[in-house]
Design an enzyme around this catalytic site. Structure first.
Site, PDB file in Angstrom:
ATOM      1  N   CYS A   1       0.809  -1.225   0.000  1.00  0.00           N
ATOM      2  CA  CYS A   1       0.000   0.000   0.000  1.00  0.00           C
ATOM      3  C   CYS A   1       0.839   1.270   0.000  1.00  0.00           C
ATOM      4  CB  CYS A   1      -0.938   0.016   1.200  1.00  0.00           C
ATOM      5  SG  CYS A   1      -2.123  -1.337   1.209  1.00  0.00           S
TER       6      CYS A   1
ATOM      7  N   GLN B   1      -4.944  -8.654   5.926  1.00  0.00           N
ATOM      8  CA  GLN B   1      -4.998  -7.424   6.709  1.00  0.00           C
ATOM      9  C   GLN B   1      -6.318  -7.247   7.458  1.00  0.00           C
ATOM     10  OE1 GLN B   1      -3.571  -4.342   3.823  1.00  0.00           O
ATOM     11  NE2 GLN B   1      -2.000  -4.042   5.372  1.00  0.00           N
TER      12      GLN B   1
ATOM     13  N   ARG C   1     -19.437   9.543  -0.531  1.00  0.00           N
ATOM     14  CA  ARG C   1     -20.863   9.689  -0.248  1.00  0.00           C
ATOM     15  C   ARG C   1     -21.083  11.035   0.429  1.00  0.00           C
ATOM     16  NH1 ARG C   1     -19.348   4.477   0.686  1.00  0.00           N
ATOM     17  NH2 ARG C   1     -20.528   2.852  -0.397  1.00  0.00           N
TER      18      ARG C   1
ATOM     19  N   SER D   1     -11.208   0.847   3.725  1.00  0.00           N
ATOM     20  CA  SER D   1     -10.937   1.552   2.471  1.00  0.00           C
ATOM     21  C   SER D   1     -11.654   0.867   1.317  1.00  0.00           C
ATOM     22  CB  SER D   1      -9.437   1.601   2.200  1.00  0.00           C
ATOM     23  OG  SER D   1      -8.899   0.289   2.155  1.00  0.00           O
TER      24      SER D   1
ATOM     25  N   HIS E   1      -8.893   3.455  -2.382  1.00  0.00           N
ATOM     26  CA  HIS E   1      -7.516   3.037  -2.130  1.00  0.00           C
ATOM     27  C   HIS E   1      -6.991   2.159  -3.264  1.00  0.00           C
ATOM     28  CE1 HIS E   1      -3.922   1.784  -0.221  1.00  0.00           C
ATOM     29  NE2 HIS E   1      -4.384   0.907   0.622  1.00  0.00           N
TER      30      HIS E   1
ATOM     31  N   CYS F   1       0.478   2.520   6.118  1.00  0.00           N
ATOM     32  CA  CYS F   1       0.723   1.142   6.568  1.00  0.00           C
ATOM     33  C   CYS F   1       0.793   0.221   5.359  1.00  0.00           C
ATOM     34  CB  CYS F   1      -0.385   0.700   7.522  1.00  0.00           C
ATOM     35  SG  CYS F   1      -2.050   0.829   6.817  1.00  0.00           S
TER      36      CYS F   1
END
Length: 386
Positions: A90, A154, A213, A240, A341, A371
């Protein structure tokens, strides 16, 4: 002689939902379009960059074969310009900027591009979201054996964080609602407009991030079923979004930028990468932040704005609580829960957003930490230049 690495310009695509507006964009073409826009907008000579370094986390299918090189060719950049693709999960887009800056600082580069791309609509997500984890497909038998066969994906690790820090489902959902509200407000105020690469989505011009949103339904969010543990707190609503997108930043030696008439927007003050427990996975953001602050000679109180990637709601929450950081200076324009993401590009998007917001507020120091799978994290401190 000390060389300063500076950010000359930073752009990103709007972030598309999986299967949404960007689903017809091949990831190489999406990145090529972004690189073209970055070079044209920054005013840098196309033959000035010495390298293009690209983060991409899921290097399979259309994202194999060194997307950095094929994208720069697709962007019409010089044939003699090399490119390389990296995987720091990530944090890949952030790591690409770090490598570009390190090359500039060392004197090997005068100019380089750090970028990232991920099309999660168009690649097999494989074991990424399997609650049992990647197991032997990713980790091999020796790493699994070292941890007794317990190297989870994760999502289950996020549940471990929730339990360790004692967060409630209501707290996580409240944070997620806030992310959407802040991202929607920033969008309506036009804060993202200058950083977005103009492009066509499936239904026409795409001028905003697709997943936000404007009025998140708190009751509907509370009714979502936990994804990884029936008795847990992590849901699709406080995690995410799975997304598509690209981002790119032009990094240069400050003296070179001045001589070439390029505007240096921010100085990269310090960079760090850290690792911690691969079972808990998310705690390395603490070590990476401390290392980046130490190298910068700063304290957390010096940081005007912070971006902590919202992989799951408890991640920025634990960072905020461990450092005692003001909530109104953290992820001020929402994060990956609302915006999305696209794994390899998120670090570049967050640096772009951080830079723009520092300029908008005329603030000085910003910090980004992301992270990463298997218990890693990157951190970057930047200083806005007037």
């Amino acid at each position: 002689m000390t060389r300063d690495a500076v950010i000359v310009d930073a752009v990103r695509t709007p972030v598309g939902k999986r299967g949404g507006q960007l689903r017809d964009w091949h990831p190489v073409d999406l990145l090529a379009h972004t690189l073209t826009h970055l070079v044209e907008r920054s005013g840098v000579a196309p033959d000035a960059p010495a390298d293009v370094i690209v983060g991409c986390a899921l290097q399979r299918g259309e994202q194999t074969g060194n997307v950095a090189r094929t994208a720069l060719l697709g962007a019409g950049l010089p044939i003699g310009l090399p490119g390389t693709t990296l995987d720091r999960q990530c944090g890949s887009g952030q790591q690409s900027v770090h490598f570009a800056a390190q090359g500039v600082r060392s004197g090997e580069y005068d100019v380089a591009i750090g970028a990232g791309v991920e099309s999660m609509s168009r690649v097999d997500l494989g074991p990424l979201f399997d609650p049992s984890g990647p197991r032997g497909e990713w980790y091999g038998e020796r790493a699994l054996a070292r941890f007794g066969g317990n190297l989870p994906a994760q999502g289950p690790s996020a549940e471990l964080v929730v339990a360790k820090w004692g967060y409630t489902r209501d707290q996580l959902d409240d944070y997620a609602v806030r992310s959407h509200q802040r991202a929607a407000a920033a969008t309506e105020a036009g804060y993202f407009a200058s950083q977005l690469v103009p492009l066509e989505g499936v239904d026409g011009p795409m001028t905003r991030d697709e997943g936000i949103r404007a009025a998140p339904d708190r009751q509907r969010m509370a009714a979502l079923t936990p994804v990884f543990d029936p008795a847990g707190a992590i849901t699709a609503g406080n995690s995410s979004q799975i997304s598509d997108g690209a981002a790119a930043l032009l990094v240069a030696d400050r003296a070179y930028a001045d001589a070439a008439g390029l505007r240096a927007r921010a100085r990269i003050v310090s960079m760090a990468v850290a690792a911690d427990d691969p079972v808990l996975q998310f705690t390395a953001i603490l070590a990476a932040t401390r290392a980046a602050l130490d190298r910068a000679g700063l304290t957390i109180g010096d940081i005007d704005l912070a971006e902590v990637n919202e992989a799951f709601a408890p991640v920025p929450m634990l960072w905020r609580d461990e450092f005692g950081y003001p909530d109104d200076q953290l992820n001020v324009n929402g994060g990956s829960i609302a915006i999305g993401h696209p794994l390899g590009s998120t670090g570049g998007r967050l640096l772009t957003q951080l830079l723009d917001e520092l300029e908008r507020r005329e603030a000085r120091y910003g910090l980004l930490t992301v992270c990463e799978a298997a218990g890693m994290a990157n951190a970057t401190v930047i200083e806005r230049l007037p």
